[in-house]
Structure formats: structure tokens, C-alpha cells
Scaffold this active site. Structure first.
Site, PDB file in Angstrom:
ATOM      1  N   TYR A  60       0.826  -1.215   0.000  1.00  0.00           N
ATOM      2  CA  TYR A  60       0.000   0.000   0.000  1.00  0.00           C
ATOM      3  C   TYR A  60       0.859   1.263   0.000  1.00  0.00           C
ATOM      4  CZ  TYR A  60      -3.587  -3.355   1.572  1.00  0.00           C
ATOM      5  OH  TYR A  60      -4.423  -4.444   1.699  1.00  0.00           O
ATOM      6  N   LYS A 106       1.606  -6.635   5.850  1.00  0.00           N
ATOM      7  CA  LYS A 106       1.680  -7.850   5.024  1.00  0.00           C
ATOM      8  C   LYS A 106       2.949  -7.844   4.181  1.00  0.00           C
ATOM      9  CE  LYS A 106      -3.312  -7.182   4.429  1.00  0.00           C
ATOM     10  NZ  LYS A 106      -3.479  -5.714   4.294  1.00  0.00           N
TER      11      LYS A 106
HETATM   12  N1  LIG Z   1      -5.396  -8.789   1.605  1.00  0.00           N
HETATM   13  C1  LIG Z   1      -5.749  -8.314   0.446  1.00  0.00           C
HETATM   14  O1  LIG Z   1      -5.389  -8.824  -0.631  1.00  0.00           O
HETATM   15  C2  LIG Z   1      -6.621  -7.095   0.408  1.00  0.00           C
HETATM   16  C3  LIG Z   1      -7.193  -6.675  -0.807  1.00  0.00           C
HETATM   17  C4  LIG Z   1      -8.012  -5.555  -0.776  1.00  0.00           C
HETATM   18  C5  LIG Z   1      -8.243  -4.888   0.405  1.00  0.00           C
HETATM   19  N2  LIG Z   1      -7.652  -5.289   1.582  1.00  0.00           N
HETATM   20  C6  LIG Z   1      -7.866  -4.595   2.866  1.00  0.00           C
HETATM   21  O2  LIG Z   1      -9.262  -4.449   3.090  1.00  0.00           O
HETATM   22  C7  LIG Z   1      -9.571  -3.065   3.241  1.00  0.00           C
HETATM   23  C8  LIG Z   1     -10.971  -2.751   2.759  1.00  0.00           C
HETATM   24  O3  LIG Z   1     -11.117  -3.104   1.388  1.00  0.00           O
HETATM   25  P1  LIG Z   1     -11.178  -2.033   0.184  1.00  0.00           P
HETATM   26  O4  LIG Z   1     -10.452  -0.795   0.562  1.00  0.00           O
HETATM   27  O5  LIG Z   1     -10.737  -2.747  -1.039  1.00  0.00           O
HETATM   28  O6  LIG Z   1     -12.714  -1.764  -0.036  1.00  0.00           O
HETATM   29  P2  LIG Z   1     -14.021  -1.445   0.864  1.00  0.00           P
HETATM   30  O7  LIG Z   1     -13.656  -1.202   2.267  1.00  0.00           O
HETATM   31  O8  LIG Z   1     -14.995  -2.509   0.511  1.00  0.00           O
HETATM   32  O9  LIG Z   1     -14.548  -0.124   0.188  1.00  0.00           O
HETATM   33  C9  LIG Z   1     -13.841   1.079   0.253  1.00  0.00           C
HETATM   34  C10 LIG Z   1     -14.574   2.091  -0.638  1.00  0.00           C
HETATM   35  O10 LIG Z   1     -15.871   2.326  -0.114  1.00  0.00           O
HETATM   36  C11 LIG Z   1     -16.036   3.708   0.196  1.00  0.00           C
HETATM   37  N3  LIG Z   1     -16.799   3.781   1.430  1.00  0.00           N
HETATM   38  C12 LIG Z   1     -16.387   3.478   2.687  1.00  0.00           C
HETATM   39  N4  LIG Z   1     -17.381   3.655   3.578  1.00  0.00           N
HETATM   40  C13 LIG Z   1     -18.460   4.083   2.876  1.00  0.00           C
HETATM   41  C14 LIG Z   1     -19.773   4.462   3.238  1.00  0.00           C
HETATM   42  N5  LIG Z   1     -20.187   4.429   4.490  1.00  0.00           N
HETATM   43  N6  LIG Z   1     -20.614   4.858   2.257  1.00  0.00           N
HETATM   44  C15 LIG Z   1     -20.216   4.892   0.966  1.00  0.00           C
HETATM   45  N7  LIG Z   1     -18.976   4.566   0.564  1.00  0.00           N
HETATM   46  C16 LIG Z   1     -18.099   4.158   1.507  1.00  0.00           C
HETATM   47  C17 LIG Z   1     -14.631   4.280   0.331  1.00  0.00           C
HETATM   48  O11 LIG Z   1     -14.621   5.634  -0.059  1.00  0.00           O
HETATM   49  P3  LIG Z   1     -13.821   6.834   0.708  1.00  0.00           P
HETATM   50  O12 LIG Z   1     -12.508   6.312   1.179  1.00  0.00           O
HETATM   51  O13 LIG Z   1     -13.667   7.852  -0.369  1.00  0.00           O
HETATM   52  O14 LIG Z   1     -14.710   7.304   1.824  1.00  0.00           O
HETATM   53  C18 LIG Z   1     -13.871   3.426  -0.675  1.00  0.00           C
HETATM   54  O15 LIG Z   1     -14.036   3.935  -1.980  1.00  0.00           O
HETATM   55  C19 LIG Z   1      -8.448  -2.393   2.436  1.00  0.00           C
HETATM   56  O16 LIG Z   1      -8.365  -1.003   2.679  1.00  0.00           O
HETATM   57  C20 LIG Z   1      -7.266  -3.202   2.866  1.00  0.00           C
HETATM   58  O17 LIG Z   1      -6.841  -2.824   4.156  1.00  0.00           O
HETATM   59  C21 LIG Z   1      -6.850  -6.400   1.595  1.00  0.00           C
END
Ligand SMILES: NC(=O)c1ccc[n+]([C@@H]2O[C@H](COP(=O)([O-])OP(=O)(O)OC[C@H]3O[C@@H](n4cnc5c(N)ncnc54)[C@H](OP(=O)(O)O)[C@@H]3O)[C@@H](O)[C@H]2O)c1
Length: 275
Positions: free
Chosen positions: A54, A79
């Protein structure tokens, strides 16, 4: 099931891990990461999920420091990235991560993806980091049953956590049962499918009933499944609202309705075809 934002799950080595945290994938390093992490911690979050990939560990570390919350009260995950895997390079990657984070230990260190030729050697390095007391727990991410079975055949320590894509379009029933059977805690990444689930009728109807947002309903569904969840947001109002899910409960019927939305549909790569 956890009942409050700071409640924890007991991992298979006895370490307590908060059931809810902030994810910071695609959060820009520097002031953006610092502010998101600080805002989350100031509003009761006690778990932060980052990764060397990240490229924001420096900002994350500053956010923790500036929050005034003692380091030991924060559960910090990072990670090892795919091109850092292997025995020696994992140890070097770990050192780079903690240097950037400005800490001398991690609470949880994960293998980010099961890189076929190297993950067993990577795990040996993780086991040593654990024994040396540099990480409080070790785990994996994006491991399917076949990857876990290969790891078991070569490992001395069973992973404490498996962090995988999990949301109403990808409910991971088989993997969840397997992890449960082996006492591996499941953790959801992209719990909101990166925002793609918020207009779904079923979620919207339930949200209206409780006067909650679609995001809150989905995150509540995670908690009621005993899956650790780490929604990402850099928006202060959303960071606060996402964690406000401990004052309502979904009925069994609503849980089943959301479960039935499953399409085995991923927003990210499939670990089975990933190399
Ligand atoms: N291990 C892996 O391979 C892997 C892969 C992907 C992700 N991850 C981890 O999992 C975490 C979460 O996954 P992600 O970031 O992919 O996606 P997510 O949490 O499913 O979605 C994040 C998106 O949703 C928006 N959002 C958040 N809260 C909201 C709400 N209440 N209403 C409307 N929109 C909202 C955010 O926008 P804003 O930020 O603009 O508010 C962002 O665009 C990551 O940040 C990371 O730490 C791990």
C-alpha cells in the site's frame, strides 16, 4: 459475536484481535493516511490494516503516533508483498515495514498472497519472527483450502488469521467452514465490495427498516457472521458512521436474505488462478 467497537476475538494463540478495524488500501501516504488513521483511532477504532504494497506505512505510523493512543493499545497489521517473499527477503521486508511504521513489533503479519513457489519459505521466516517476539500473531491472506493444506504440510504454526475477499456477493461458505474447523479467524477484505453493493435492493430495504446506511447493514452482517471486518474510508463522516453498527441486530431472516445474494463474484484477483 462482538458487541462493541473495541471488542476482540481471541486468536488461536490467545492474542486478542479487534473485530472491527480500518483498512487503508489505496490511501495516499503522508497526510491522507495520517489523518485517516488518526481520525479512526480518535473515534474508537483500535485496529489498522496496512501492507507494504500500500506504500503508506509511514503515514499510518504517524497517524498512530499523533492519535495519542498508546502503541500497545492499537492492533497493527501489515503484510509481506509478493515480490518480497522467500525466507531472507521476508525478514528484510518485515524490517522495512516496522521501520516505516515507526514501531518495533507488529500485532499481525500476513502473507499477502499465496505465491506458489515461495509461500512455504516465507512462512518459515514468519514463524521465526513470531518466535523472536517481533510479531504477536502470524497469518495469511487470499489463501484457499488448497493453499492452507499445502501450508499445514510444511508448517509448525497454524495461521491465526486468513484475510480474504468477503461480502454479500462472495460469501466464501466452504472456506469459512474450513477455517472455522481449523481455528483460523476469517477477516473480510473489501467488505463493501469497494462501494459496489450499496444500491442493492435487499440491503437498501433492510437499511431503511433500521434507519441505517447500506454500508452499516453490510458491516453488521460481517459482525454477525463472526468475521473481522476492515472497511476503508478516508472520509471522516464515513469512518465514524461505519463503526456505528452496535446498536441494532439483523434478524436470522435478514442474515439469510443477505447470504442469498452470493454470486461468487470477486472484485479482486482469484487466488486459485493467481501466480
Ligand atoms: N489482503 C488483500 O489482498 C486485500 C485486498 C483488498 C483490500 N484489503 C484490505 O481491506 C480493506 C478494505 O477493502 P477495500 O479498501 O478494497 O474496499 P471497501 O472497504 O470494501 O470499500 C472502500 C470504498 O468504499 C467507500 N466507502 C467506505 N465507507 C463508505 C460508506 N459508508 N458509504 C459509501 N462509501 C463508503 C470508500 O470511499 P472513501 O474512502 O472515499 O470514503 C472506498 O471507496 C483495504 O483497505 C485493505 O486494508 C486487503
Amino acid at each position: 459475536m462482538i458487541k462493541h467497537l473495541q471488542d476482540t476475538f481471541t486468536l488461536n494463540n490467545g492474542v486478542e484481535m479487534p473485530g472491527f478495524g480500518l483498512g487503508v488500501y489505496k490511501v495516499e501516504d503522508g497526510s491522507v493516511a495520517e489523518e485517516a488513521v488518526r481520525t479512526a483511532l480518535e473515534n474508537g477504532y483500535r485496529s489498522i490494516d496496512t501492507a507494504s504494497f500500500y506504500d503508506n506505512e509511514k503515514g499510518v505510523g504517524e497517524g498512530i503516533k499523533n492519535s495519542g493512543i498508546p502503541r500497545d493499545d492499537v492492533f497493527l497489521t501489515s503484510k509481506v508483498w509478493n515480490d518480497e517473499q522467500g525466507y531472507t527477503s521476508t525478514k528484510q521486508a518485515f524490517q522495512r515495514s516496522i521501520d516505516k511504521l515507526g514501531t518495533d513489533y507488529l500485532d499481525l503479519y500476513l502473507i499477502h498472497w499465496p505465491v506458489k513457489d515461495t509461500f512455504v519459505e516465507t512462512w518459515k521466516a514468519m514463524e521465526e519472527l513470531y518466535r523472536e517476539g517481533k510479531v504477536r500473531a502470524i497469518g495469511v491472506s487470499n489463501f484457499h483450502v488448497q493453499h492452507l493444506e499445502k501450508l499445514f504440510a510444511n508448517a509448525e504454526i497454524i495461521p491465526a488469521v486468513n484475510q480474504v475477499e468477503f461480502h454479500p456477493h462472495l460469501t466464501q461458505e466452504g472456506l469459512r467452514a474450513f477455517c472455522h474447523q481449523h481455528n483460523i479467524q476469517l477477516e473480510a477484505w473489501s467488505p463493501l465490495k469497494r462501494g459496489q453493493l450499496l444500491e442493492e435492493d435487499i440491503i437498501q430495504t433492510i437499511a431503511k427498516k433500521y434507519g441505517k446506511s447500506a454500508a452499516q447493514v453490510i458491516l453488521r452482517w460481517d459482525i454477525q457472521h463472526d468475521v473481522i471486518t476492515i472497511p476503508k474510508s478516508i472520509t471522516k463522516e464515513r469512518i465514524i458512521a461505519n463503526a456505528d453498527i452496535f446498536d441494532f441486530s439483523l434478524t436470522d431472516e435478514e442474515m439469510n436474505q443477505i447470504d442469498a445474494m452470493n454470486q461468487n463474484d470477486r472484485s479482486g484477483s482469484n487466488p486459485d488462478s493467481f501466480d
